[in-house]
Design a protein around this motif. Sequence first.
Motif, PDB file in Angstrom:
ATOM      1  N   LEU A  48       5.091   2.942   3.929  1.00  0.00           N
ATOM      2  CA  LEU A  48       5.491   1.619   4.415  1.00  0.00           C
ATOM      3  C   LEU A  48       5.874   0.733   3.242  1.00  0.00           C
ATOM      4  CD1 LEU A  48       2.709   1.023   7.078  1.00  0.00           C
ATOM      5  CD2 LEU A  48       5.067   1.739   7.482  1.00  0.00           C
ATOM      6  N   SER A  77       0.863  -1.176   0.000  1.00  0.00           N
ATOM      7  CA  SER A  77       0.000   0.000   0.000  1.00  0.00           C
ATOM      8  C   SER A  77       0.902   1.228   0.000  1.00  0.00           C
ATOM      9  CB  SER A  77      -0.908   0.011   1.230  1.00  0.00           C
ATOM     10  OG  SER A  77      -1.679   1.190   1.260  1.00  0.00           O
ATOM     11  N   ALA A 100       4.988  -4.888   7.041  1.00  0.00           N
ATOM     12  CA  ALA A 100       5.350  -3.673   6.306  1.00  0.00           C
ATOM     13  C   ALA A 100       6.094  -2.753   7.273  1.00  0.00           C
ATOM     14  CB  ALA A 100       4.093  -2.997   5.772  1.00  0.00           C
ATOM     15  N   TRP A 142      -1.475   4.010   5.380  1.00  0.00           N
ATOM     16  CA  TRP A 142      -1.629   2.679   4.765  1.00  0.00           C
ATOM     17  C   TRP A 142      -3.116   2.422   4.508  1.00  0.00           C
ATOM     18  CZ3 TRP A 142      -4.068  -1.938   5.136  1.00  0.00           C
ATOM     19  CH2 TRP A 142      -3.508  -3.015   4.437  1.00  0.00           C
TER      20      TRP A 142
END
Length: 360
Positions: free
Chosen positions: A207, A203, A238, A344
């Motif tokens: 991250l 995403s 992540a 995210w």
Amino acid sequence: MTRRSPAPLLLALAALAALAAVPSLAPHARADEAREGAPSTIAVVCPPGDRFGLRVVAELESLGFRAAILDPAADGPASRASLEASAREAGAIAAIRAVPSGRGVEVWIADRVTGKTVLREMAHGAGDAGAPDRDAALALRVVELLRASLLETSLPAPPPGELPATPEIREKLRVPPPAALAAAPSPPSPALRVSLAPGALLSPGGLGAAASLDLGLAVMPSEHVGVVAFAAFPLTSARLEQPQLSVDLSVQLTGAGVRFTTRADRWAPSADIGLAVVSLQGSGMVVTSGFSDSESSAMTLAPFMRLGLAFAVTPSFRLRADVLASVVAQGVSFQTVERDIATWGRPIMLSSAGVDLGWF
């Protein structure tokens, strides 16, 4: 003196000749009709009681042909002329004669339907030697050679022969047209499929990507529509790392929906639409003169769409690749006192590739 024209006399003589010919033509017409209605005859030229000849007769009769045995004593050596004469004598569409040779048998076949005479030497192979009855194996090969010759009557332009192919022969040796073979339905694929595929979850927002394991289940009661369920388990987190900051986010996706697909022999594209549960587990650490550490978890719903493509190695075993896209209505935000450092969930991308196994 008046001279009469000969035309009336000639017409009368022609009419009398036609009436005389009608009774003689009728038996021939009835004979032709009876021949077309009777089973097709194959003449087998061999001595009475010959073991190999009787085997050939048995194979012919098993295919629905009528076999007639002719004694070759008066025919002399095998030749095309003598074999065709034997076929005509028996009123047969073809004649077969097998003569022993050094390696096996020399087979002669006179086919009056295609107008060909086939000569083939059939050796006693290793497979024949180990068979319970070598004559039976050779007889089967002889009959298959005759069938191969008669199959030419199914061609768009069959070779001209001495006799026309009867409806019975066409029915026995009927070959489906190429279009019918191409349109033959393939066996149905299994209705229950399980997929296992490693993948990457990403995403954009700061991250990095995380590794995951995608486990899927599909039930396809029809060829084009079914239901699916999947779970993407996190293998790594992540992560975002800065000089004084470290953030980890572990994500698990679990979803269900409807699958639309097309039936294909090798390549099978699909599209899934449904709803997923997004489970988040995050942790972050800010390094100062001391330190602070915080952990949080959350769960939310998100719609998803997944496009897939499968390659069928066998009907039950496929190689499969999928790309899933989703979006969280309210994205996850990682913050410090001063600012947001990462987000995210807007959007989410999960790509995976693995195997797809089918049952039932």
